[in-house]
Design a protein around this motif. Structure first.
Motif, mmCIF file in Angstrom:
data_model
loop_
_atom_site.group_PDB
_atom_site.id
_atom_site.type_symbol
_atom_site.label_atom_id
_atom_site.label_comp_id
_atom_site.label_asym_id
_atom_site.label_seq_id
_atom_site.Cartn_x
_atom_site.Cartn_y
_atom_site.Cartn_z
ATOM 1 N N ALA A 126 0.827 -1.208 0.000
ATOM 2 C CA ALA A 126 0.000 0.000 0.000
ATOM 3 C C ALA A 126 0.862 1.258 0.000
ATOM 4 N N SER A 127 1.964 1.238 0.765
ATOM 5 C CA SER A 127 2.854 2.413 0.801
ATOM 6 C C SER A 127 3.460 2.676 -0.567
ATOM 7 N N GLU A 128 3.891 1.605 -1.226
ATOM 8 C CA GLU A 128 4.479 1.768 -2.558
ATOM 9 C C GLU A 128 3.460 2.313 -3.540
ATOM 10 N N LEU A 129 2.238 1.781 -3.499
ATOM 11 C CA LEU A 129 1.209 2.269 -4.409
ATOM 12 C C LEU A 129 0.836 3.717 -4.113
ATOM 13 N N LEU A 130 0.715 4.063 -2.825
ATOM 14 C CA LEU A 130 0.374 5.438 -2.463
ATOM 15 C C LEU A 130 1.472 6.400 -2.855
ATOM 16 N N ASP A 131 2.723 6.035 -2.612
ATOM 17 C CA ASP A 131 3.842 6.903 -2.977
ATOM 18 C C ASP A 131 3.879 7.127 -4.494
ATOM 19 N N ARG A 132 3.663 6.057 -5.252
ATOM 20 C CA ARG A 132 3.683 6.200 -6.705
ATOM 21 C C ARG A 132 2.536 7.077 -7.182
ATOM 22 N N GLU A 133 1.371 6.898 -6.576
ATOM 23 C CA GLU A 133 0.221 7.702 -6.988
ATOM 24 C C GLU A 133 0.444 9.181 -6.670
ATOM 25 N N LEU A 134 0.988 9.480 -5.475
ATOM 26 C CA LEU A 134 1.255 10.872 -5.109
ATOM 27 C C LEU A 134 2.299 11.502 -6.020
ATOM 28 N N ARG A 135 3.341 10.753 -6.357
ATOM 29 C CA ARG A 135 4.385 11.295 -7.237
ATOM 30 C C ARG A 135 3.834 11.540 -8.639
ATOM 31 N N ASP A 136 3.014 10.587 -9.141
ATOM 32 C CA ASP A 136 2.440 10.789 -10.472
ATOM 33 C C ASP A 136 1.541 12.021 -10.503
ATOM 34 N N THR A 137 0.743 12.203 -9.451
ATOM 35 C CA THR A 137 -0.141 13.370 -9.383
ATOM 36 C C THR A 137 0.673 14.664 -9.335
ATOM 37 N N ALA A 138 1.747 14.677 -8.491
ATOM 38 C CA ALA A 138 2.591 15.871 -8.388
ATOM 39 C C ALA A 138 3.287 16.178 -9.703
ATOM 40 N N GLU A 139 3.773 15.150 -10.407
ATOM 41 C CA GLU A 139 4.462 15.387 -11.679
ATOM 42 C C GLU A 139 3.505 15.911 -12.737
ATOM 43 N N GLU A 140 2.275 15.375 -12.771
ATOM 44 C CA GLU A 140 1.293 15.883 -13.729
ATOM 45 C C GLU A 140 0.974 17.352 -13.467
ATOM 46 N N GLN A 141 0.894 17.719 -12.178
ATOM 47 C CA GLN A 141 0.627 19.112 -11.844
ATOM 48 C C GLN A 141 1.789 20.019 -12.247
ATOM 49 N N LEU A 142 3.038 19.513 -12.040
ATOM 50 C CA LEU A 142 4.214 20.297 -12.448
ATOM 51 C C LEU A 142 4.242 20.491 -13.960
ATOM 52 N N ARG A 143 3.921 19.460 -14.718
ATOM 53 C CA ARG A 143 3.913 19.596 -16.168
ATOM 54 C C ARG A 143 2.873 20.624 -16.622
#
Length: 482
Positions: free
Chosen positions: A44-61
């Motif tokens: 769950a931690s790995e999935l949550l971390d990946r989801e948060l990073r993907d969301t943050a990167e999409e916002q940065l783009r």
């Protein structure tokens, strides 16, 4: 140090072996839940971390594309940079000469990396990178814009993951406690039949009462265990009853010869003390009395030997071997002739090989001949026949006596049983019982019928040895003889 290091691995194992089954099940349940929660937390931690990073990167783009569009319209040097909101997003413009522009009051970002400079020079369209050199790391997205580049950054925030991990830790601890309680309850419920079985076994051990059977409850392995213990208790009851009956029968059978022997010995002692032995007991009477004493001692010795042989439980300690039953029958007949010189034994035997214990078989054959000799009239021989019938060796002992009454036939092979017509004859009633036990031990069968001569016909059938084995043995004997 080496000795201590060698002992350390054994301590957990010794501790584990000392624990009860209930404690083991509790520990296993708690550990299973703990491992499951830990594995679930990792996934769950790995999935949550990946989801948060993907969301943050999409916002940065998305933010970078807006800033790059504005910079291309107004120019990198003149584009208006949004004011720093106090937290969250940070922006920076990289000019063609390598200098940078940032909104006033915004915290400084890490220096422009070489990869970001290549994007500004047009070597690449964009770049996503993370910087963790400072206490607070940044995720920086660089996008080509005009003759330079724009950068949008966000601090890398691990607090959601940490809060999630702390929550999972609390949940894991609660699950471990709950698992231990559930495991304890399940162990107590599942092992309740074992506890009752143990209590019943302890009660039997303390009270020596074998009559109380353990209630048949539970299922599967528990039921099979209870039934096995009940079968064992039944076997012990039968064994105890057989021992009691043997002791009672032995006491009854030994009482008469011991009483007669004691009375005769007391008579001799009393006459000898009075000095009237010679006058009160003439030589002929004294000889007869001494002969009676000798006969009583012989009878008593025979009964003790039979009781000892019967009480040992096994036929003999001798090993099993393949032998010619005809040799055993001839040896037993020779002994019978020496013990009963007035009785003729007629043999009609053929060679039949069996697998058995020689001494036990000879004892059984001798008992059969002795029994027949008690009933055979003078001048009427005891006929002993041995032949092969199919896969069996058949021995028949035939006498010309009065035969066995139909009412006595079912109990002929019982211990100490003697028909009314045989009570005046010598014997203990153990001979045919020993025959039955020897025959049973060799996988055979003993029966009784009426002889064509009018007497009793005792018939014993034993499994014959395999022909191939007999052929090897006889061939080896012939080779040794030549």
């Amino acid at each position: 140090m080496s000795r201590r290091a060698g002992r350390e691995p054994g301590r957990p194992a010794r501790w584990w072996r000392r624990q009860s089954l209930r404690t083991r099940l509790t520990v296993i349940a708690a550990m299973a839940i703990a491992v499951s929660v830990f594995a679930a937390f990792q996934v769950a931690s790995e999935l949550l971390d990946r989801e948060l990073r993907d969301t943050a990167e999409e916002q940065l783009r998305a933010d970078s594309r807006v800033l790059a569009t504005n910079a291309e319209r107004a120019g990198l040097a003149k584009v208006e940079l949004p004011p720093y909101p106090g937290s969250g997003r940070l922006v920076r413009v990289v000019l063609p000469d390598g200098s940078t522009r940032t909104p006033p009051g915004q915290p400084s970002l890490p220096p422009v990396s070489e990869n970001a400079e290549r994007v500004a020079r047009g070597a690449s369209a964009d770049l996503m990178e993370s910087d963790g050199s400072d206490e607070e790391g940044y995720a920086v997205y660089t996008l080509r814009a005009g003759d330079g580049a724009v950068q949008v950054a966000r601090p890398v925030d691990d607090s959601p993951i940490n809060r999630f991990g702390f929550g999972m830790l609390l949940i894991g601890l609660l699950c471990m406690v709950g698992g231990a309680l559930v495991g304890r309850t399940v162990a107590r419920t599942g092992l309740a039949p074992i506890d009752r079985l143990t209590a019943a076994a302890v009660r039997v051990a303390h009270t020596r009462e074998l009559d109380a059977a353990i209630p048949d409850e539970g299922g599967g392995e528990i039921r099979r265990l209870i039934r096995s213990i009940n079968d064992m208790l039944a076997a012990l009851r039968n064994s105890r009853q057989a021992q009691r009956l043997l002791a009672e029968d032995a006491a009854h059978e030994l009482k008469t010869p011991l009483t007669s022997l004691r009375l005769n010995v007391e008579l001799l002692i009393r006459l000898d003390r009075r000095g009237t032995l010679d006058s009160a007991l003439p030589a002929q009477s004294r000889t007869r009395l001494l002969n009676d004493l000798g006969a009583q001692v012989d009878e008593l010795s025979t009964r003790v030997a039979e009781l000892t042989d019967l009480a040992r439980g096994d036929v003999s300690d001798e090993s099993t071997e393949v032998l010619d039953l005809a040799d055993v029958v001839v040896a037993a007949a020779t002994r019978a002739r020496s013990r009963m010189p007035d009785i003729e034994v007629a043999l009609d035997v053929t060679s039949v090989w069996v697998s058995g214990r020689p001494a036990a078989l000879e004892r059984a054959v001798l008992n059969l001949i002795d029994n027949a000799g008690k009933w055979s009239p003078v001048g009427r021989p005891v006929e002993v026949r041995l032949r092969a019938e199919g896969a069996s060796a058949v021995l028949e002992v035939d006498d010309a006596g009065p035969g066995i009454d139909a009412a006595d036939v079912p109990r002929v092979f019982d211990r100490f049983y003697r028909a009314d017509s045989a009570r005046a004859l010598p014997g203990s009633g153990l001979g045919l019982s020993i025959v039955q036990r020897v025959v049973d031990a060799h996988g055979g069968r003993a029966t009784v019928a009426r002889s064509a001569r009018g007497g009793a016909l005792l018939r014993v059938g034993l499994p014959a040895a395999a022909p191939a084995l007999v052929a090897r043995l006889t061939t080896g004997e012939d080779t040794a003889a030549s």
